[in-house]
Structures are given as structure tokens and as C-alpha cells.
Design a protein around this motif. Structure first.
Motif, PDB file in Angstrom:
ATOM      1  N   ILE A  82     -27.372   1.231 -20.727  1.00 52.30           N
ATOM      2  CA  ILE A  82     -26.217   1.249 -21.626  1.00 52.30           C
ATOM      3  C   ILE A  82     -26.692   1.094 -23.075  1.00 52.30           C
ATOM      4  O   ILE A  82     -27.597   0.323 -23.365  1.00 52.30           O
ATOM      5  CB  ILE A  82     -25.205   0.152 -21.228  1.00 52.30           C
ATOM      6  N   ILE A  97     -26.660   0.442 -27.262  1.00 52.28           N
ATOM      7  CA  ILE A  97     -26.125  -0.532 -28.233  1.00 52.28           C
ATOM      8  C   ILE A  97     -26.287  -0.004 -29.649  1.00 52.28           C
ATOM      9  O   ILE A  97     -27.210   0.758 -29.963  1.00 52.28           O
ATOM     10  CB  ILE A  97     -26.799  -1.922 -28.119  1.00 52.28           C
ATOM     11  N   VAL A 143     -22.351  -9.391 -28.042  1.00 49.96           N
ATOM     12  CA  VAL A 143     -21.525  -8.204 -27.821  1.00 49.96           C
ATOM     13  C   VAL A 143     -20.183  -8.400 -28.522  1.00 49.96           C
ATOM     14  O   VAL A 143     -19.538  -9.444 -28.372  1.00 49.96           O
ATOM     15  CB  VAL A 143     -21.324  -7.956 -26.315  1.00 49.96           C
ATOM     16  N   THR A 183     -16.823  -2.149 -27.680  1.00 44.74           N
ATOM     17  CA  THR A 183     -17.472  -0.932 -27.214  1.00 44.74           C
ATOM     18  C   THR A 183     -16.612   0.290 -27.472  1.00 44.74           C
ATOM     19  O   THR A 183     -15.380   0.202 -27.532  1.00 44.74           O
ATOM     20  CB  THR A 183     -17.822  -1.028 -25.711  1.00 44.74           C
ATOM     21  N   TRP A 191     -21.218   4.798 -22.838  1.00 41.57           N
ATOM     22  CA  TRP A 191     -20.735   3.644 -23.596  1.00 41.57           C
ATOM     23  C   TRP A 191     -21.636   3.339 -24.780  1.00 41.57           C
ATOM     24  O   TRP A 191     -22.861   3.370 -24.667  1.00 41.57           O
ATOM     25  CB  TRP A 191     -20.666   2.406 -22.702  1.00 41.57           C
ATOM     26  N   LYS A 192     -21.026   3.030 -25.915  1.00 38.95           N
ATOM     27  CA  LYS A 192     -21.742   2.579 -27.109  1.00 38.95           C
ATOM     28  C   LYS A 192     -21.250   1.167 -27.411  1.00 38.95           C
ATOM     29  O   LYS A 192     -20.125   0.976 -27.878  1.00 38.95           O
ATOM     30  CB  LYS A 192     -21.470   3.506 -28.301  1.00 38.95           C
ATOM     31  N   VAL A 193     -22.091   0.188 -27.097  1.00 37.92           N
ATOM     32  CA  VAL A 193     -21.699  -1.218 -27.226  1.00 37.92           C
ATOM     33  C   VAL A 193     -22.059  -1.705 -28.626  1.00 37.92           C
ATOM     34  O   VAL A 193     -23.216  -1.600 -29.053  1.00 37.92           O
ATOM     35  CB  VAL A 193     -22.393  -2.073 -26.153  1.00 37.92           C
ATOM     36  N   PHE A 203     -11.806   1.392 -30.202  1.00 37.40           N
ATOM     37  CA  PHE A 203     -12.797   0.453 -29.700  1.00 37.40           C
ATOM     38  C   PHE A 203     -12.132  -0.555 -28.771  1.00 37.40           C
ATOM     39  O   PHE A 203     -11.033  -1.045 -29.050  1.00 37.40           O
ATOM     40  CB  PHE A 203     -13.464  -0.293 -30.853  1.00 37.40           C
ATOM     41  N   ARG A 213     -14.351  -7.418 -27.123  1.00 38.68           N
ATOM     42  CA  ARG A 213     -15.534  -8.103 -26.606  1.00 38.68           C
ATOM     43  C   ARG A 213     -15.477  -8.298 -25.099  1.00 38.68           C
ATOM     44  O   ARG A 213     -16.454  -8.012 -24.394  1.00 38.68           O
ATOM     45  CB  ARG A 213     -15.662  -9.454 -27.312  1.00 38.68           C
ATOM     46  N   ALA A 234     -15.991  -5.135 -23.263  1.00 38.50           N
ATOM     47  CA  ALA A 234     -17.365  -4.678 -23.418  1.00 38.50           C
ATOM     48  C   ALA A 234     -18.318  -5.476 -22.527  1.00 38.50           C
ATOM     49  O   ALA A 234     -19.218  -4.904 -21.886  1.00 38.50           O
ATOM     50  CB  ALA A 234     -17.785  -4.785 -24.879  1.00 38.50           C
ATOM     51  N   THR A 288     -18.046  -4.394 -19.018  1.00 36.62           N
ATOM     52  CA  THR A 288     -18.697  -3.088 -18.847  1.00 36.62           C
ATOM     53  C   THR A 288     -20.203  -3.245 -18.740  1.00 36.62           C
ATOM     54  O   THR A 288     -20.851  -2.639 -17.870  1.00 36.62           O
ATOM     55  CB  THR A 288     -18.334  -2.163 -20.030  1.00 36.62           C
ATOM     56  N   VAL A 289     -20.796  -4.073 -19.595  1.00 41.31           N
ATOM     57  CA  VAL A 289     -22.244  -4.318 -19.533  1.00 41.31           C
ATOM     58  C   VAL A 289     -22.616  -4.917 -18.183  1.00 41.31           C
ATOM     59  O   VAL A 289     -23.582  -4.479 -17.531  1.00 41.31           O
ATOM     60  CB  VAL A 289     -22.688  -5.237 -20.683  1.00 41.31           C
TER      61      VAL A 289
END
Length: 288
Positions: A121, A123, A141, A144, A155-157, A211, A214, A217, A220-221
Motif C-alpha cells: 500500500i 503512502i 496515518v 486516504t 490506495w494512497k495513504v 479523502f 484516519r 485509512a 484499510t492498512v
């Protein structure tokens, strides 16, 4: 826990690699051997910086290579450099990935309706420091963005380096909007348009480009960490992913320190950097 890097080959060539070592000077995989958590109780994660801010070389964790060193992406036989799409210069954050995560290409995400992109994933570190290539940082975090890249969930965290002097002020995505006005909008714009110079259409997003916060996100991570666990225990097919590691002792892909060293020594020694193509400094303009 500290990590160092060792370069092999010449920068700006297809042979160039950046290998990783742990604090005992033993070679490791940044994908599999750097722990996901720097502090699990506080949801502080490790992140591998692949591309320092303002640079253009599309460096990435080589997921298909033994020990997964950093290497520069190649498209149509040429090294890949991300274009400067006006007004952006290279990457506008330190860009990288969270180790021990994997976006499963066989899993259709319930929120986006698309399968994963087969990578760790990603970042975007919004901290003030311009990090070094291969630097391992500890991050909070914040939220995302769900990029849909050629039909895949990517995904772009959004994170901030915990060593940033302002890190204490950033705890959720709204803090970025408030304290760094315009940065989130620029992030959407960058991801929407960065492939256009290559002749591709603008990228699309789930959630209309909004977006997520937190908590979303972090969930998701953590879900991508579970996909990685399944990968390392052969509960999921690895396909072309190379799972060689030196620390996941119960993994069927475990490798000895001597085996890891042999992988690194098989790559040509480091050498002088090749010149960066002059085209990397050009601006690319187009009507939105």
C-alpha cells in the motif's frame, strides 16, 4: 530498530538497485522484513521512502525480485521518470509504501468495487523533511485517497513523519486541510494527471475523489496487512510476487542470511551515476 541501504549498479540505469540491511548489517527485504508497526498500540507504522519529494525517477520496491530491492520502473524498454505536469515538480511528497502490506489483486474491495494492484500500500508523507531514497521512517496515518488506476484499487495513504516538528498537530485528514491549505487538492490533481504525458487518460477515483479519514485509512492498512499474512503463509497464491524473507521464520519463503547475501553479491557493484535525461526537467502543460 534501524535500517541502512546499499546501492548496487549505477543510478539512472536499469541495473541499479538499492538493497536494505537491518541493524545487524544483515540483508533484508524492505517488503517483508521491515515490520509494519513502529508502535502498534499507537498505530504508528513504518514506511519505506521510494521517491523523495521533488524528484522524478519512478523508484519502487521490486516485488518480483529476490529481497525486493528498490529499482527504477521501466516502461517500453526505458527508465521511467514522472513528468512535471504544471505546476507540479516531480513528486509533491515523499512517496513510498508501508511494509508487510499487499493489495490483493484477487480481492474486490467492497468500497471501490475494484481489485487490488498487487503492490504494497502506497503512502504520501506530507512532512517538511525531504527524505532520502530508501529511508525507513515512522509515520502517523491521517487519511486516504482511493485512486482507481487502470481499473485497480490503488490506495494512497496520507501520512506524516513522526519526527516532523509539526507532527503533533496532525491527527486526521481535516488537520491537513486546515494547516496545509491546498495540499490535498494538489494531491488529487497530481494523481489525476500524472500519466497524461504518457498518452493515457486522466485517472479516476472512488468516493468522487474525497479523502477518507484516519480511522478508515488505518482499517484499510490493516486489511492489506492481513492479505500480506495470507501471502506469506501460502494461503494465497503469490503469482509473480517474490516472498523471500529473512525474518518470517514460519514462512515457507524464509531464507538464511547467507542466502540473502548471495542475492546481493550477484548484482553488479555500485558505480558512477549515469546522467539524468534532460527531458526530466521539462514542464508539461495541457488544458484541464
Amino acid at each position: 530498530m534501524s535500517f541502512t541501504t546499499e546501492e548496487r549498479g549505477r543510478p539512472n540505469t536499469q541495473e541499479y538497485r538499492v538493497f536494505f540491511k537491518n541493524s545487524e548489517e544483515k540483508y533484508i527485504s524492505p517488503f517483508h522484513d521491515v515490520p509494519i508497526y513502529a508502535n502498534e498500540a499507537e498505530n504508528i507504522f513504518h514506511a519505506i521512502v521510494e521517491v523523495p519529494r521533488w524528484t522524478n525517477a519512478k523508484m519502487e520496491i521490486a516485488t518480483k525480485d529476490p529481497l525486493n530491492p528498490l529499482k527504477q520502473d521501466v516502461k517500453k524498454g526505458n527508465l521511467r521518470y514522472v513528468a512535471n505536469v504544471f505546476p507540479h515538480k516531480g513528486y509533491i511528497w515523499n512517496y513510498g509504501a508501508i511494509p508487510q502490506t499487499w493489495e490483493d489483486p484477487n480481492h474486490k474491495d467492497g468500497d471501490t468495487g475494484c481489485c487490488g494492484d498487487n503492490d504494497p500500500i502506497d503512502i504520501c508523507d506530507i512532512g517538511n523533511k525531504v527524505c532520502a531514497r530508501g529511508e525507513v521512517i515512522k509515520v502517523k496515518v491521517l487519511g486516504t485517497l482511493a485512486l482507481i488506476d487502470e481499473g485497480e484499487t490503488d490506495w494512497k495513504v496520507i501520512v506524516i513523519n513522526t519526527e516532523d516538528p509539526e507532527a503533533a498537530n496532525f491527527n486526521n485528514i481535516d488537520d491537513v486541510r486546515r494547516l496545509k491549505p491546498g495540499y490535498l487538492e494538489a494531491t488529487v490533481d497530481w494523481f489525476k494527471r500524472y500519466k497524461v504525458p504518457d498518452g493515457k487518460p486522466e485517472n479516476q477515483f472512488a468516493f468522487d475523489g474525497e479523502f477518507k479519514d484516519r480511522d478508515f485509512a488505518i482499517r484499510t492498512v490493516k486489511s492489506t496487512h492481513e492479505f500480506w499474512n495470507a501471502l506469506m503463509s501460502k494461503k494465497t497464491s503469490a503469482g509473480e510476487i517474490n516472498c523471500m524473507n529473512t525474518s518470517v521464520s514460519d514462512s515457507p519463503f524464509f531464507c538464511s542470511a547467507a542466502g540473502a547475501e548471495a542475492v546481493v553479491k550477484s548484482v553488479c557493484a555500485s558505480g558512477a551515476e549515469d546522467p539524468t535525461p534532460s527531458s526530466v526537467d521539462k514542464w508539461f502543460y495541457y488544458e484541464k
